[in-house]
Design an enzyme around this catalytic site. Sequence first.
Site, PDB file in Angstrom:
ATOM      1  N   ASP A 158       0.605  -1.203   0.133  1.00  0.00           N
ATOM      2  CA  ASP A 158      -0.191   0.080  -0.191  1.00  0.00           C
ATOM      3  C   ASP A 158       0.961   1.359   0.021  1.00  0.00           C
ATOM      4  OD1 ASP A 158      -2.592  -0.862  -0.273  1.00  0.00           O
ATOM      5  OD2 ASP A 158      -2.493  -1.387   1.885  1.00  0.00           O
ATOM      6  N   GLU A 197      -2.142  17.873   7.600  1.00  0.00           N
ATOM      7  CA  GLU A 197      -1.607  18.840   6.302  1.00  0.00           C
ATOM      8  C   GLU A 197      -1.243  19.997   6.906  1.00  0.00           C
ATOM      9  OE1 GLU A 197      -3.995  16.386   5.796  1.00  0.00           O
ATOM     10  OE2 GLU A 197      -3.824  15.415   4.028  1.00  0.00           O
ATOM     11  N   SER A 222     -10.527  26.392   3.226  1.00  0.00           N
ATOM     12  CA  SER A 222     -10.668  26.612   4.774  1.00  0.00           C
ATOM     13  C   SER A 222      -9.522  27.958   4.963  1.00  0.00           C
ATOM     14  CB  SER A 222     -10.129  25.296   5.333  1.00  0.00           C
ATOM     15  OG  SER A 222      -8.801  25.223   5.257  1.00  0.00           O
ATOM     16  N   ASP A 272     -10.364  -6.314   1.531  1.00  0.00           N
ATOM     17  CA  ASP A 272      -8.954  -6.511   0.939  1.00  0.00           C
ATOM     18  C   ASP A 272      -9.205  -8.077   1.245  1.00  0.00           C
ATOM     19  OD1 ASP A 272      -7.669  -4.550   0.520  1.00  0.00           O
ATOM     20  OD2 ASP A 272      -7.066  -4.065   2.667  1.00  0.00           O
TER      21      ASP A 272
END
Lengths: 560, 671
Positions: free
Chosen positions: B300, B341, B375, B510
């Site tokens: 992943d 972030e 934002s 999965d």
Amino acid sequence: MLYIALVFALVLGAAFPLGRYMAAIFERRVTWLRPVELGFYRLAGVDETRSMTWQAYAVALLLLSLIHFFLLYGILRLQYYLPFNPQHIAGMSPRLAFNTAASFTTNTNWQAYLPEGQISNGAQMLGLAVHMFLSAAAGIAAAAAVMRAFTASALKSLGNFYVDLTRITLYLLLPITLVAAVLLVVAGCPQTLAPFISGHTLQGGSQTIAIGPVALQEAIKQLGTNGGGFFNANSGHPFENPNAWTNLLENWLLLVIGFALPISFGHMVKETAQGRTLMAAMAIILALGCVGAYAAEAAGNPLHTAAGVARSGGNWEGKEVRFGIPASTTFNVSATGTSTGAVDSFTDSYTPLGGLVPMFLMQLGEVSPGGVGSGFYTVIVFTLLSVFVAGLMVGRTPEYLGKKVQEKEIKLAMLGVLILTLFILAGAGFSLITASGVGSLANTGPHGLSEMLYAWTSATENNGSAFAGLSADTPLLDYGLGAAMLFGRFAFMIPVLAIAGSLAAKPKLPESAGTFPTTGPLFIGLLIGVIIILGGLQFMPADTLGPLAEHFLLHAGKAF
Amino acid sequence: MSLFDGAIIRRAALDSLAKLNPVTLMRNPVIFFTEIISALTSFVAVEDIVQHQPYGFPLVIAIWLWLTVLFATFAEAMAEGRGRARAESLKRARSETMAKLLVDPRDRAIFKLTPASDLCQGDIVLVKAGDIIPSDAEVIEGVASVNESAVTGESAPVVREAGGDRSAVTGGTQLVSDWLVLRITADAGSTFLDRMIALVEGAERRKTPNEIALNILLAGLTLIFLIAVITLVGFGHYSGTSFSIPVLAALLVCLIPTTIGGLLSAIGIAGMDRLVRFNVVATSGRAVEAAGDVDALLLDKTGTITFGNRMASAFFPVSGAAERDLAEACALASLGDDTPEGRSILALARERYNIVPQRSESATVIPFSANTRMSGLDFAGQSYRKGAVDSVLKSLGVEGGAAFAEAATRIGRAGSTPLAVTANGKLLGLIELKDIVKPGIKERFAAMRSMGIRTVMVTGDNRITAAAIAAEAGVDDYIAEATPQNKLDYIRMVQGEGRLVAMCGDGTNDAPALAQADVGVAMQTGTQAAREAGNMVDLDSDPTKLIEIVEIGKQLLITRGALTTFSIANDISKYFAILPAIFVITYPQLSALNVMHLRTPESAILSAVIFNALIIVALVPLALRGVKFRPVGAAALLKRNLLVYGLGGLVAPFAGIKLIDMALGVFNIFS
């Protein structure tokens, strides 16, 4: 030494183009005798498009061998009544006929009979020479089947036995044999159906000189790694092997297909380096054997030297002065390294170490380069064992040419090695306890032990060469060695075909940087090591009591 | 845990005696055979004692043959002992708990106290803060934090809730807060914890395919050497030599592969144990072996190849704006943004320009909304915004200009996300949010490649982004816009080429791919379905571990191969020790083969037997620790290991046997 190098250069040089040509035969790309080939199929009712599973292939091979076994048995028993018997030689005894039939069906060519006195020219041609072609072709066919197992993923078929047999005989064995026979005739080998010649000796006595269709049988005897001589003296006989040139030619013939097979394999799997690697391992073992035997013989017999009776330059006992020591030892080592079993000098008269070399080469499983076909598939068995033992060391489930080597393959491979070991050691060990066995020996002490061990080794490994000195036509040895030959051939070949069938069905994994490399010097060294340790070590105790003990005794001044 | 923990050794010493039971020893053909030979030799020794014959030599040989067997069982007991220590701590977690069995799932007030061992699949139970979760179960109602340290060793609680990928709970873990209603998914005795205990104890250990094949090879060799030794009686008889049973027994045991035979199961158990130590539980040894064979790793992207979150990496001011002003506007706009972030933008501004804005009381945080896709922060009449480029431009009603548009496109191509930043309605520039590839990961992938393993990145990103990150991380291939279906398709395709695939996953979707993969590592935090589908569970839920799992699998196979090679190579020297010794009476000249110059025949035979026994003990640490794995490619690895274990195996016993012979000489034994 130069002579050894010359033989190797001629053989290996020819093996590359021949191997390529043989791959084309196996892959049905050679067609220059197509009408004849098709004629045979029509005659025998063979459907050449039919493909066989490993079981079908093995059954076909066994069935054909069985039929020919009985046919040969019949010919040998009834030869008195059959044509081409100018000497009116009587039929063989049942046990000798059994032994001989087993011997020639299995490509062993162990000769418990005396050719000049116990077999007619007709039986030689129709019985023996035919088998020299058939058993050789069957061996090569089995090797071709094994090769196919590695060529692709999820194969169900190993080819068609009848087609392989026909094509190998037609395109490979016959042409080379014919050319070689002509060369031999030119050099002085007889090829005739006339009866034996009577002559008068200088002393005024009379003598019968045996002749017959020698040249043709001689050629296939060598090419097919058969080894059954037309005469008792085998390639030491001037009619079988007139001069140094024919000696070289015969030496070349008996090695060339054995060394060409790994090259064919390289072409079949489309990785020529793989073939060259196997060939190199075979060649190195043989070269070591040739050099070792030559060194032992050239050093001579210390007793002769001490007594001042030695001819200069080594041990000449049992060797033809026509050939000399290098050519004689190279010939005999080549013949034992290939399961040919032909001899041009007598191993019984070799120095102990000189005699150990041919015996050990056979005990290693006949892989240098072994009998036609059988040598190749035996090397494959050892390759799989090498890959399995050492392959784990790169951290993956071992694989050879993309085929995973797992439980089933190991089981079958060990079974094969076990059968060879059992017949050689148990056979020789048992014979030496019995009065009958000991009575067959010409010598006492370790030399006698070597004679018996050599016989069982030679029979089980389908070599057929004799140490001489052993009276082999006894019930124990006729039946025992006969069984050893049959088991050594078929009880080994069938597991090998089963391995091929199992591997063929597996997916062929793509190669990557994590794949165990099976080419190059490292792998050659590994393969030789495994052949010696897994294939040869079990014979060391017996060999120590035989040739090794004799060697040290000889140097201590004791002979047998 | 040290390799030589006193308690483990004491326990192993006792266990090794119990393991002499022939019925259980039969699983190991070589050692079982050695035991038979030992018994036979002991019988001869006892007979000699009773009949007042000289018994010293048979007795000593018998003792050392028994020690050979004992050392082999000790090796296995040691390996098991190390696993057992782990199992003991797991067992404590399984202590008998009482479950609150709900009579009516909708009514949490009425429950019946039931022992956990009486629970069946499908029962509905209630757990409250402080309770031990009675069995493996799925959350059907409620949200709570659970301490899973009993299983994972990690004490920080994790959140478990109904629905989604965090709905599985494990028996033996403890609820720290709130309550949960659970549906039991495992019967007593077959829970995750039970299986784990059984696995680490080795009770459920079944031989792996490769181990079976190796055992056949070893059994075959044993038979071959048996033939060689038995037929020696015939050859000896002819030569006028008779061999005593102890001598033949000594020769035979020295030749058969006792070293690898004795260590084989220890190597397997230790391999599983190394995984457990790594906090990964494999449901079978087969899976560990398969891990060594893997040719392709599906990894992943998020969390494995990159840090989970995008991080600010650069400012791109529009012409006419200073980069410092842009950085300040970015920082202010992110002041109220608590996402990773947002924090990374503040960190970048502080790092580049030492901007540390303070949030005043009067400031109003404008949160991100799917509607505006922006934002920011309003305070003292100033307004700062950051957001998706097209949304920001649209809200301002301006065009960004060619340079701006080009910068935005370039950032997108590189696999990053551009955010437009404004101050008081004026466009200042762009900030690049980058998926940061973990340091060192590229080198690890290169190492994987050298071992022949392809790495494949799996990501939900679009193709362009995925390609950019794939190039940066150095993976061989990628699956962009991954869905459970195309993951499954990819695995099938790779397997169709004959390759083995490993992957890890946690979600229920999965599960099909985990089941299809040859090695499927489920995360402990994942759903029950995922854990059932995979053949390994990572207790730390760290997807990076897939790489280490592969290395452990390879290490297991390498160790097995190295010790097999060593064991078989040993035989040559033993011939040189024993053969001259047993033949020298008949042919004194054969003493020339005694290249080691061993003192007497008895001493030579005994030295070989002692070496053969001691080498097993000497190699136990290597078998347990494993041969070090080096990611250098198969050819180099083979060269090295063949040199060390092949050539070493050939040479080492010559020195060893000679030393033992000299030591025996010091004590005048058999001189």
